[in-house]
Design an enzyme around this catalytic site. Structure first.
Site, PDB file in Angstrom:
ATOM      1  N   ASP A  56       0.837  -1.194   0.000  1.00  0.00           N
ATOM      2  CA  ASP A  56       0.000   0.000   0.000  1.00  0.00           C
ATOM      3  C   ASP A  56       0.875   1.249   0.000  1.00  0.00           C
ATOM      4  OD1 ASP A  56      -2.258  -1.579   0.203  1.00  0.00           O
ATOM      5  OD2 ASP A  56      -2.219  -1.563   2.397  1.00  0.00           O
ATOM      6  N   ASP A  62       1.091   7.330   8.410  1.00  0.00           N
ATOM      7  CA  ASP A  62       1.340   5.895   8.644  1.00  0.00           C
ATOM      8  C   ASP A  62       2.655   5.735   9.387  1.00  0.00           C
ATOM      9  OD1 ASP A  62      -0.862   4.707   7.292  1.00  0.00           O
ATOM     10  OD2 ASP A  62       0.122   4.938   5.359  1.00  0.00           O
ATOM     11  N   GLU A  85       1.916  -3.479  10.204  1.00  0.00           N
ATOM     12  CA  GLU A  85       1.630  -3.389   8.769  1.00  0.00           C
ATOM     13  C   GLU A  85       2.728  -2.613   8.055  1.00  0.00           C
ATOM     14  OE1 GLU A  85      -1.099  -0.704   7.056  1.00  0.00           O
ATOM     15  OE2 GLU A  85      -1.513  -2.026   5.374  1.00  0.00           O
ATOM     16  N   GLU A  86       3.345  -1.675   8.768  1.00  0.00           N
ATOM     17  CA  GLU A  86       4.304  -0.788   8.110  1.00  0.00           C
ATOM     18  C   GLU A  86       5.713  -1.367   7.995  1.00  0.00           C
ATOM     19  OE1 GLU A  86       3.216   1.765   6.543  1.00  0.00           O
ATOM     20  OE2 GLU A  86       1.205   1.498   7.382  1.00  0.00           O
ATOM     21  N   ASP A 106      -1.963  -2.609  13.081  1.00  0.00           N
ATOM     22  CA  ASP A 106      -1.974  -1.700  11.934  1.00  0.00           C
ATOM     23  C   ASP A 106      -2.089  -0.313  12.545  1.00  0.00           C
ATOM     24  OD1 ASP A 106      -2.372  -0.187   9.722  1.00  0.00           O
ATOM     25  OD2 ASP A 106      -3.900  -1.476   8.822  1.00  0.00           O
ATOM     26  N   LEU A 108      -2.275   2.723  11.455  1.00  0.00           N
ATOM     27  CA  LEU A 108      -3.277   3.656  10.912  1.00  0.00           C
ATOM     28  C   LEU A 108      -3.956   3.009   9.706  1.00  0.00           C
ATOM     29  CD1 LEU A 108      -4.241   6.376  11.858  1.00  0.00           C
ATOM     30  CD2 LEU A 108      -2.826   7.443  10.128  1.00  0.00           C
ATOM     31  N   ASP A 109      -5.067   2.356   9.982  1.00  0.00           N
ATOM     32  CA  ASP A 109      -5.785   1.659   8.911  1.00  0.00           C
ATOM     33  C   ASP A 109      -6.761   2.618   8.222  1.00  0.00           C
ATOM     34  OD1 ASP A 109      -6.423  -0.945   7.634  1.00  0.00           O
ATOM     35  OD2 ASP A 109      -8.416  -0.467   8.380  1.00  0.00           O
ATOM     36  N   GLU A 266      -5.647  -7.199  10.903  1.00  0.00           N
ATOM     37  CA  GLU A 266      -6.962  -6.670  10.519  1.00  0.00           C
ATOM     38  C   GLU A 266      -8.056  -7.712  10.802  1.00  0.00           C
ATOM     39  OE1 GLU A 266      -6.265  -3.348   7.094  1.00  0.00           O
ATOM     40  OE2 GLU A 266      -6.001  -5.394   6.395  1.00  0.00           O
TER      41      GLU A 266
HETATM   42  P1  AFP Z   1      -5.960   1.917   3.066  1.00  0.00           P
HETATM   43  O1  AFP Z   1      -5.263   1.839   4.400  1.00  0.00           O
HETATM   44  O2  AFP Z   1      -5.052   1.826   1.891  1.00  0.00           O
HETATM   45  O3  AFP Z   1      -6.877   3.097   2.978  1.00  0.00           O
HETATM   46  O4  AFP Z   1      -6.886   0.598   2.951  1.00  0.00           O
HETATM   47  C1  AFP Z   1      -7.922   0.417   3.844  1.00  0.00           C
HETATM   48  C2  AFP Z   1      -8.314  -1.030   3.860  1.00  0.00           C
HETATM   49  O5  AFP Z   1      -7.212  -1.849   4.125  1.00  0.00           O
HETATM   50  C3  AFP Z   1      -9.439  -1.304   4.861  1.00  0.00           C
HETATM   51  O6  AFP Z   1      -9.390  -0.495   5.988  1.00  0.00           O
HETATM   52  C4  AFP Z   1     -10.703  -1.102   4.053  1.00  0.00           C
HETATM   53  O7  AFP Z   1     -11.781  -1.873   4.513  1.00  0.00           O
HETATM   54  C5  AFP Z   1     -10.294  -1.517   2.664  1.00  0.00           C
HETATM   55  O8  AFP Z   1      -8.858  -1.396   2.597  1.00  0.00           O
HETATM   56  C6  AFP Z   1     -10.925  -0.654   1.616  1.00  0.00           C
HETATM   57  O9  AFP Z   1     -10.675  -1.193   0.369  1.00  0.00           O
HETATM   58  P2  AFP Z   1     -11.172  -0.506  -1.004  1.00  0.00           P
HETATM   59  O10 AFP Z   1     -10.035   0.362  -1.431  1.00  0.00           O
HETATM   60  O11 AFP Z   1     -11.423  -1.626  -1.939  1.00  0.00           O
HETATM   61  O12 AFP Z   1     -12.404   0.300  -0.718  1.00  0.00           O
END
Ligand code: AFP
Length: 323
Positions: A56, A62, A85-86, A106, A108-109, A266
């Protein structure tokens, strides 16, 4: 009741209680950084080509959040192994002893939501990690049933901590900035939550496999009166599911052939929380296997996940039984 008193009342062991309180303090600091991101130039990517271990994009926040968590967890003296995660690899803090734990997190998700000021969160799970003879690979190769504590912090209109310890149900705490600590704001039990909400990235629907297409089709039937919600931050979408009811799903599709979400920091914590709150969490990819029964083989392993109230998850099981 403040978090510290809750941990005392529940007689949570000192090592676990210290780790949880440190995470709570970290999340107060991360929440402040999130609030000030636009003011203090914390928005955006670290560099134009930053990619983290999970593939990502890596945002400035992050990295800042990871540094805050790592430093604090190492400082507790009770962590042997840290999985973030990082970071590509596990951080080995010290040899396991009778009081040490492994923490997967994680920091900062949902970080793609930072720059538009939408909800994001921190997720964590904690395992006892006491055997010094255990090699790193085997410390990770443990099913989610061995998670002893899981939680997340949602940075939303309020900052909220949701926490569970095995067999103790799920508790929500809300940050009181005047007091500078988290205050108990109730028990979460999904069994009495009946809102008709399905949460999945509908944009991926052409790429879903047959089982998922059939499962979601029933929610689109206007007669069923369901509504669809997708924030794109797992913490926020799962939090709403816990509080209102419904389901949350990130399935396998033609683009995400193993699913998108990571098991250790997660899916395991969220599955643990959902089950402790009276719901269910399963793979949902031609299988009704419990998420917590999976034994991961890699730190950043991805899995599909379907979680929510039993009523909604059972609907997938019924579709599968007919296939
Ligand atoms: P990011 O951390 O890149 O924003 O991703 C968030 C994630 O890991 C999780 O928190 C969400 O449920 C999912 O990805 C969202 O995925 P989409 O990009 O397909 O909406």
């Amino acid at each position: 009741m403040v978090l510290r008193n809750y941990l005392q009342n529940e007689t949570i062991p000192h090592n676990l209680s210290t780790i949880v309180q440190e995470i709570a303090v970290c999340c107060i600091e991360i929440g402040e950084k999130v609030e000030r991101a636009a003011l203090d130039n914390y928005q955006g990517l670290v560099t134009s080509s930053s990619i983290n271990s999970s593939g990502d994009e890596q945002k400035k926040l992050d990295v800042i959040s990871n540094d805050i968590m790592m430093k604090a967890l190492i400082g507790t003296g009770y962590c042997s192994t840290l999985l973030s995660e990082e970071d590509d690899h596990a951080v080995i803090v010290q040899e396991p002893n009778s009081e040490t734990c492994m923490v997967a997190f994680d920091p900062l998700d949902g970080s793609s939501n930072i720059d538009c000021n939408c909800c994001i969160g921190t997720i964590f799970s904690i395992y006892e990690d006491t055997d010094p003879t255990q090699i790193l690979d085997n410390r990770i190769r443990r099913s989610g049933n061995e998670v002893v504590c899981a939680g997340y912090v949602l940075y939303g209109p309020a900052t909220e901590l949701v926490l569970t310890f095995t067999g103790k149900g799920v508790r929500k705490f809300t940050l009181d900035r005047k007091l500078g600590c988290f205050v108990d704001t109730g028990i979460l039990d999904i069994r009495d939550k009946k809102k008709k909400i399905y949460s999945i990235n509908e944009g991926n629907s052409p790429l879903w496999l047959d089982d998922m297409k059939q499962y979601i089709e029933q929610y689109r039937d206007p007669k069923q009166k369901y509504t669809q919600r997708w924030i794109g931050s797992m913490v926020a979408d799962v939090h709403r599911t816990l509080l209102y009811g419904g389901m949350f799903c990130y399935p396998v599709d033609e683009k995400n052939i193993h699913g998108k979400l990571r098991i250790l920091y997660e899916c395991f914590p969220m599955a643990k929380i959902l089950e402790e709150a009276g719901g269910k969490a399963i793979l949902g990819h031609m299988s009704t296997q419990r998420i917590l029964d999976i034994v991961p083989t890699e730190i950043h392993q991805r899995v599909p996940v379907l979680l929510g109230s039993s009523m909604e998850v059972d609907k997938y099981e019924e579709i599968l039984a007919k296939m």
